[in-house]
Design a protein around this motif. Structure first.
Motif, short mmCIF file in Angstrom:
data_model
loop_
_atom_site.label_atom_id
_atom_site.label_comp_id
_atom_site.label_asym_id
_atom_site.label_seq_id
_atom_site.Cartn_x
_atom_site.Cartn_y
_atom_site.Cartn_z
N LEU A 93 41.36 32.75 38.27
CA LEU A 93 41.82 31.57 37.54
C LEU A 93 42.40 31.88 36.17
O LEU A 93 43.13 31.07 35.60
N TRP A 94 42.12 33.06 35.62
CA TRP A 94 42.68 33.47 34.34
C TRP A 94 43.96 34.26 34.51
O TRP A 94 44.58 34.66 33.54
N GLY A 95 44.34 34.55 35.75
CA GLY A 95 45.58 35.26 36.02
C GLY A 95 45.48 36.77 36.00
O GLY A 95 46.48 37.46 35.79
N TYR A 96 44.28 37.29 36.23
CA TYR A 96 44.08 38.74 36.25
C TYR A 96 43.60 39.17 37.63
O TYR A 96 42.96 38.40 38.35
N PRO A 97 43.90 40.42 38.01
CA PRO A 97 43.52 40.89 39.34
C PRO A 97 42.02 40.79 39.59
O PRO A 97 41.20 41.19 38.75
N GLN A 150 33.27 41.82 35.97
CA GLN A 150 33.59 43.04 35.23
C GLN A 150 33.23 44.27 36.06
O GLN A 150 32.31 44.24 36.86
N CYS A 151 33.95 45.36 35.80
CA CYS A 151 33.70 46.64 36.48
C CYS A 151 33.64 47.75 35.44
O CYS A 151 34.29 47.67 34.40
N ARG A 152 32.90 48.78 35.77
CA ARG A 152 32.93 50.02 34.98
C ARG A 152 33.08 51.17 35.95
O ARG A 152 32.36 51.26 36.94
N PHE A 153 34.03 52.05 35.65
CA PHE A 153 34.31 53.22 36.46
C PHE A 153 33.88 54.45 35.67
O PHE A 153 34.51 54.79 34.67
N TYR A 165 36.70 47.38 32.93
CA TYR A 165 37.70 46.33 33.20
C TYR A 165 37.00 44.97 33.25
O TYR A 165 36.03 44.79 33.97
N ASP A 166 37.53 44.03 32.47
CA ASP A 166 37.01 42.67 32.45
C ASP A 166 38.11 41.75 33.00
O ASP A 166 39.15 41.56 32.36
N SER A 167 37.88 41.20 34.20
CA SER A 167 38.92 40.38 34.84
C SER A 167 39.01 38.98 34.24
O SER A 167 39.88 38.21 34.62
N ARG A 168 38.17 38.64 33.28
CA ARG A 168 38.25 37.33 32.63
C ARG A 168 39.35 37.30 31.57
O ARG A 168 39.88 36.25 31.25
#
Length: 180
Positions: A93-97, A150-153, A165-168
């Motif tokens: 909804l925020w326009g991010y993957p 959110q993800c952390r690699f 990476y924060d998809s918000r």
């Protein structure tokens, strides 16, 4: 008038040799640690480069989402042309993957490690390998999901290095301090 033949000195005195050895030792103490950390520097550069590529890809996907007139979730948005389903992303909804899955979803969200992996592999077309395993022979990166969205690699060869990476908000942060 008589000229005396003067004998030329042939070699170094002991004091000159000791001074040269001391200077070389001081130089080695200063310079050697910089050369020892070359492998660590290579790992840091690798993670910074991958993080930069991920951030650029996330930004480009967001721009494409906005340029297509979207203002909310978008399902199966074709990010890479001629890549088929492998080049599509579901935008949140925020326009991010948020994920890459062909079935329709009205409001896609990044909500597990599989979503993180699918975004990673879609954004980074020739992506470094990623899995949920802490083992550098299994994959180059280990992914963890952070609730919410959110993800952390983590870089498996040097686990103190990571990409967040924060998809918000589309934020990608590369933690490249090997001493943290």
């Amino acid at each position: 008038m008589k000229f005396k033949a003067t004998q030329q000195q042939q070699g170094f005195t002991l004091i000159e040799l000791v001074i040269v050895i001391i200077m070389l030792a001081i130089l080695a103490v200063i310079v050697l640690p910089k050369f020892i950390n070359l492998q660590q520097d290579a790992h840091v550069s690798n993670v910074k480069g991958t993080g930069g590529a991920l951030a650029s890809g996330i930004g480009l996907a967001h721009i494409k989402w906005a340029a297509m007139g979207n203002s909310g979730p978008a399902d199966n948005l074709q990010i890479y042309e001629n890549a088929g389903v492998g080049g599509q992303l579901d935008m949140n909804l925020w326009g991010y993957p948020a994920q890459n899955y062909p079935p329709f979803e009205s409001s896609p969200r990044l909500n597990n490690t599989n979503d993180c992996i699918s975004v990673w592999n879609t954004i980074l077309q020739d992506a470094p390998s990623v899995s949920t395993i802490v083992n550098s022979t299994a994959s180059e990166y280990r992914v963890t999901y952070i609730n919410p969205d959110q993800c952390r690699f983590f870089y498996n060869k040097l686990n103190t290095l990571s990409i967040y990476y924060d998809s918000r908000n589309g934020k990608v942060i590369t933690d490249s301090d090997p001493n943290s």
